[in-house]
Scaffold this active site. Structure first.
Site, PDB file in Angstrom:
ATOM      1  N   HIS A  62       2.476  39.927  21.205  1.00  0.00           N
ATOM      2  CA  HIS A  62       3.582  40.061  22.157  1.00  0.00           C
ATOM      3  C   HIS A  62       4.869  40.505  21.485  1.00  0.00           C
ATOM      4  CE1 HIS A  62       1.216  37.107  24.938  1.00  0.00           C
ATOM      5  NE2 HIS A  62       0.763  38.334  24.986  1.00  0.00           N
ATOM      6  N   ASP A  84       8.674  34.626  17.443  1.00  0.00           N
ATOM      7  CA  ASP A  84       9.785  34.001  16.723  1.00  0.00           C
ATOM      8  C   ASP A  84       9.832  34.319  15.227  1.00  0.00           C
ATOM      9  OD1 ASP A  84       7.708  32.373  15.672  1.00  0.00           O
ATOM     10  OD2 ASP A  84       8.078  30.794  17.146  1.00  0.00           O
ATOM     11  N   ASP A  87      -1.098  16.085  18.447  1.00  0.00           N
ATOM     12  CA  ASP A  87       0.084  16.798  17.971  1.00  0.00           C
ATOM     13  C   ASP A  87      -0.304  17.762  16.843  1.00  0.00           C
ATOM     14  OD1 ASP A  87       3.068  17.096  17.629  1.00  0.00           O
ATOM     15  OD2 ASP A  87       2.507  16.364  15.636  1.00  0.00           O
ATOM     16  N   PHE A 125       6.717  27.711  26.475  1.00  0.00           N
ATOM     17  CA  PHE A 125       7.007  28.369  27.753  1.00  0.00           C
ATOM     18  C   PHE A 125       6.685  27.467  28.932  1.00  0.00           C
ATOM     19  CE2 PHE A 125       6.467  31.646  31.063  1.00  0.00           C
ATOM     20  CZ  PHE A 125       7.620  32.378  30.843  1.00  0.00           C
ATOM     21  N   CYS A 137      13.983  51.072  19.860  1.00  0.00           N
ATOM     22  CA  CYS A 137      14.323  52.082  20.851  1.00  0.00           C
ATOM     23  C   CYS A 137      13.050  52.440  21.609  1.00  0.00           C
ATOM     24  CB  CYS A 137      14.908  53.313  20.164  1.00  0.00           C
ATOM     25  SG  CYS A 137      15.083  54.703  21.306  1.00  0.00           S
TER      26      CYS A 137
HETATM   27  P1  NAD Z   1       2.605  28.039  26.379  1.00  0.00           P
HETATM   28  O1  NAD Z   1       4.016  27.557  26.450  1.00  0.00           O
HETATM   29  O2  NAD Z   1       1.986  28.558  27.620  1.00  0.00           O
HETATM   30  O3  NAD Z   1       1.681  26.850  25.864  1.00  0.00           O
HETATM   31  C1  NAD Z   1       2.021  26.088  24.736  1.00  0.00           C
HETATM   32  C2  NAD Z   1       1.012  24.966  24.648  1.00  0.00           C
HETATM   33  O4  NAD Z   1       1.251  24.241  23.456  1.00  0.00           O
HETATM   34  C3  NAD Z   1       1.098  23.994  25.823  1.00  0.00           C
HETATM   35  O5  NAD Z   1      -0.189  23.768  26.339  1.00  0.00           O
HETATM   36  C4  NAD Z   1       1.700  22.727  25.180  1.00  0.00           C
HETATM   37  O6  NAD Z   1       1.230  21.546  25.783  1.00  0.00           O
HETATM   38  C5  NAD Z   1       1.234  22.850  23.753  1.00  0.00           C
HETATM   39  N1  NAD Z   1       2.121  22.197  22.768  1.00  0.00           N
HETATM   40  C6  NAD Z   1       3.457  22.359  22.644  1.00  0.00           C
HETATM   41  N2  NAD Z   1       3.915  21.674  21.566  1.00  0.00           N
HETATM   42  C7  NAD Z   1       2.832  21.049  21.028  1.00  0.00           C
HETATM   43  C8  NAD Z   1       2.658  20.194  19.907  1.00  0.00           C
HETATM   44  N3  NAD Z   1       3.680  19.831  19.121  1.00  0.00           N
HETATM   45  N4  NAD Z   1       1.405  19.730  19.635  1.00  0.00           N
HETATM   46  C9  NAD Z   1       0.350  20.077  20.435  1.00  0.00           C
HETATM   47  N5  NAD Z   1       0.462  20.899  21.501  1.00  0.00           N
HETATM   48  C10 NAD Z   1       1.684  21.385  21.787  1.00  0.00           C
HETATM   49  O7  NAD Z   1       2.515  29.085  25.179  1.00  0.00           O
HETATM   50  P2  NAD Z   1       1.578  30.375  25.010  1.00  0.00           P
HETATM   51  O8  NAD Z   1       0.187  30.057  25.390  1.00  0.00           O
HETATM   52  O9  NAD Z   1       1.881  30.888  23.651  1.00  0.00           O
HETATM   53  O10 NAD Z   1       2.140  31.390  26.086  1.00  0.00           O
HETATM   54  C11 NAD Z   1       3.564  31.592  26.198  1.00  0.00           C
HETATM   55  C12 NAD Z   1       4.019  33.030  26.145  1.00  0.00           C
HETATM   56  O11 NAD Z   1       5.439  33.069  25.999  1.00  0.00           O
HETATM   57  C13 NAD Z   1       3.460  33.759  24.970  1.00  0.00           C
HETATM   58  O12 NAD Z   1       2.950  34.919  25.455  1.00  0.00           O
HETATM   59  C14 NAD Z   1       4.626  34.018  24.009  1.00  0.00           C
HETATM   60  O13 NAD Z   1       4.737  35.397  23.762  1.00  0.00           O
HETATM   61  C15 NAD Z   1       5.865  33.607  24.745  1.00  0.00           C
HETATM   62  N6  NAD Z   1       6.650  32.563  24.041  1.00  0.00           N
HETATM   63  C16 NAD Z   1       6.779  32.602  22.677  1.00  0.00           C
HETATM   64  C17 NAD Z   1       7.492  31.592  22.014  1.00  0.00           C
HETATM   65  C18 NAD Z   1       7.627  31.648  20.505  1.00  0.00           C
HETATM   66  O14 NAD Z   1       7.593  32.716  19.925  1.00  0.00           O
HETATM   67  N7  NAD Z   1       7.770  30.485  19.842  1.00  0.00           N
HETATM   68  C19 NAD Z   1       8.065  30.558  22.737  1.00  0.00           C
HETATM   69  C20 NAD Z   1       7.922  30.547  24.142  1.00  0.00           C
HETATM   70  C21 NAD Z   1       7.213  31.569  24.782  1.00  0.00           C
END
Ligand code: NAD
Length: 251
Positions: A125, A108, A241, A39, A133
């Site tokens: 979430h 996801d 990573d 995100f 519904c």
């Molecule tokens: P976020 O996007 O806020 O943070 C993701 C973090 O992961 C970042 O700090 C980033 O630097 C780090 N990151 C990304 N890829 C990485 C990797 N390969 N190795 C190490 N670090 C890595 O995500 P969040 O804290 O989960 O909050 C986002 C909100 O949006 C959540 O509430 C979620 O519900 C939703 N969301 C979900 C998905 C999904 O289901 N995959 C995707 C996007 C957003």
């Protein structure tokens, strides 16, 4: 507090070996290796297809139509995404009963796809792979909803009760799922090690889960490629990573 250390994987493995009640906590970062964008990283497509807040969604059919358009645009971006090395590591830890459960902010469904039983996953979430519904709670497949939208231009309503259909995710401004929050807090109260992976830890109340675990005495490990606001609270911080770091934990 320990910051990036060369033997971080060995330290993590030692902590896991010593733990009796481990839990996982994951965010969008664990799924980026699968092609699902997170995100908050720069140029995230979630910013151009930003989810519609819950009150707007409820207020008008036009907003609901736009919400579905953005949702399906995002779905198309990562259609066919499969679990990656990070998901596999969590699946191994759960399968060996080392990890009690995974609390995830992700929508996801990739933890389920990696083989973790649904009752060992707590989705804070919701889940974007189906709809519900808002009236009667019935589960709906996304395919027919999309087809109706594309053919009539109007979002369908629930065939059973006429209620509004919505992706089974928790939107901004929507009440958190009480059952999932209760389960997450119970795990946090009980665990002696919490492994936090791929979350920016800025979304509350989700981020309160690792805080609670730490306050009741658990060891807190944070794995993320950039700093988080909870790093100072952690016992081990690994700025690296996810897939590379967790790959050795797979069976
Ligand atoms: P976020 O996007 O806020 O943070 C993701 C973090 O992961 C970042 O700090 C980033 O630097 C780090 N990151 C990304 N890829 C990485 C990797 N390969 N190795 C190490 N670090 C890595 O995500 P969040 O804290 O989960 O909050 C986002 C909100 O949006 C959540 O509430 C979620 O519900 C939703 N969301 C979900 C998905 C999904 O289901 N995959 C995707 C996007 C957003």
């Amino acid at each position: 507090m320990t910051h990036v250390v060369p033997n971080a994987i060995a330290q993590l493995q030692q902590l896991i070996g010593e733990a009796d009640a481990m839990m996982g906590f994951t965010g969008a970062g664990i799924s980026t290796e699968s092609g699902v964008p997170d995100f908050r990283s720069p140029n995230s497509p979630w910013r151009t297809h930003r989810p519609i807040p819950f009150d707007s969604f409820m207020a008008s059919e036009a907003a609901r139509k736009e919400a579905w358009r953005r949702k399906f645009a995002m779905d198309d971006l990562y259609a066919g995404a499969r679990p990656n090395r990070g998901h596999a590591a969590f699946a191994s830890l759960v399968a060996s009963n080392k990890m009690m459960a995974v609390v995830t902010q992700n929508i996801d469904g990739l933890h389920q796809a990696s083989g973790i039983p649904a009752d060992r996953i707590v989705e804070l979430h919701g889940n974007g792979t189906y709809a519900r519904c808002l009236g009667c709670g019935q589960r709906h497949d996304l395919g027919p909803i999309r087809k109706t939208l594309e053919t009539t231009g109007t979002p369908p309503v629930c065939a059973s009760c006429g209620g509004i259909l919505k992706s089974a995710t928790i939107s901004f401004g929507q009440p958190m799922p009480a059952d999932a929050m209760t389960r997450a807090y119970a795990l946090a109260e009980r665990c002696d090690l919490i492994l936090v992976v791929g979350s920016s830890l800025v979304v509350y109340p989700a981020a309160a889960v690792p805080v609670l675990a730490k306050r009741q005495g658990a060891t807190l490990v944070i794995l993320n490629r950039e700093p988080t606001p909870l790093d100072d609270l952690a016992d081990l911080v690994i700025h690296a990573d996810i897939g590379t770091t967790l790959e050795p934990l797979q069976n």
